[in-house]
Every structure is written in C-alpha cells, then in structure tokens.
Scaffold this motif. Structure first.
Motif: not given
Length: 145
Positions: A5-14, A30-34, A56-61, A78-82
């Motif tokens: 998602x490159x057009x909506x403010x609710x997406x992104x890479x963190x 909310x995107x796979x590892x690419x 999950x939201x906020x992705x991962x590093x 996967x840090x969705x349990x935080x």
C-alpha cells in the motif's frame, strides 16, 4: 500478491530493511516479508518473492545471519502479541528464497519467546538469536547433542 500500500495513510513500513548478497528484505504493515534484488544501486520491482505469512500492523524488522555469501537466514519477529501478554514469534527464512520458512517458534509454552515488545528485532550473535521481551531475553540456538 498485491503490491504494498503506497497511497493510504494507514499503511507503511515502520522499520529498516536488511541486506545480504544482492538482496533486500523488508516488510510493511500487514504485508509478507518481501525479497528484492539490488544491482548497480537499482532495486528490481516487483519483489522477487514473498513469505507465505504476513506480519501485523507496524510490520517487522528483519535481520540476516550468514557464513559470508552462503547459508543466509533471514530472522524476523511477529510482535502482534505486544498489545497484551502474548509472546513474540521468531521466524527464520532461507535468504535465497523467503518463500521457504525454515523455523517458527511456538506462540506459547515450551520454546516460546517472552512477552512481545513492539519494534523489537532479533539480534544474531555467536550462533544464537536473542529476542528481547517484557523483562526477558529469550535465547534461541541449536540444542547440544
């Protein structure tokens, strides 16, 4: 798989991507590892391959371990349990093709990481992977024979 998602403010890479042997590894909200290839300063698009699961939201590093240009492994949490008391889940992927998952830690019970903390990344050192959690550090490595 659709592009990120490159057009909506609710997406992104963190977080930051990882690099190894002509490949860049990244994930977004909310995107796979690419896995992207890079040559002469140019990142090839679309991505070469994706993991089969999403983060999950906020992705991962991601972090990469390797023996020079061989035996590359991409480690990611996967840090969705935080948001509660859920554990971080450690994943390992073949760095030559992230569609090949090599390992996934359990979400609970024996072998699980400690309670998740957002924006944590796996640290690789001395043949082990360290995962920081809420008042804990979990160490993953090969069991002795």
């Amino acid at each position: 798989m659709p592009p990120p998602n490159t057009t909506q403010l609710d997406g992104g890479i963190y977080g930051l991507p990882a690099y190894w042997n002509g490949n860049i590894y990244s994930t977004g909200q909310s995107f796979p590892l690419s896995q992207f290839t890079i040559s002469n300063g140019v990142i090839a698009t679309p991505q070469l391959v994706n993991s089969t699961n999403t983060f999950p939201p906020r992705g991962a590093i991601p972090a990469v371990s390797a023996s020079g240009t061989t035996n590359g492994v991409v480690w990611i949490l996967d840090l969705s349990g935080w948001t509660g008391t859920g554990s971080a889940v450690l994943y390992a992927y073949d760095a030559t093709n992230v569609a090949n998952m090599l390992y996934s830690s359990p979400a609970s019970g024996t072998g699980a990481a400690g309670p998740a903390v957002k924006f944590t990344l796996p640290i690789v050192a001395n043949g082990k992977v360290y995962v920081g959690g809420q008042s804990t550090v979990t160490v993953f490595g090969l069991l002795p024979n």
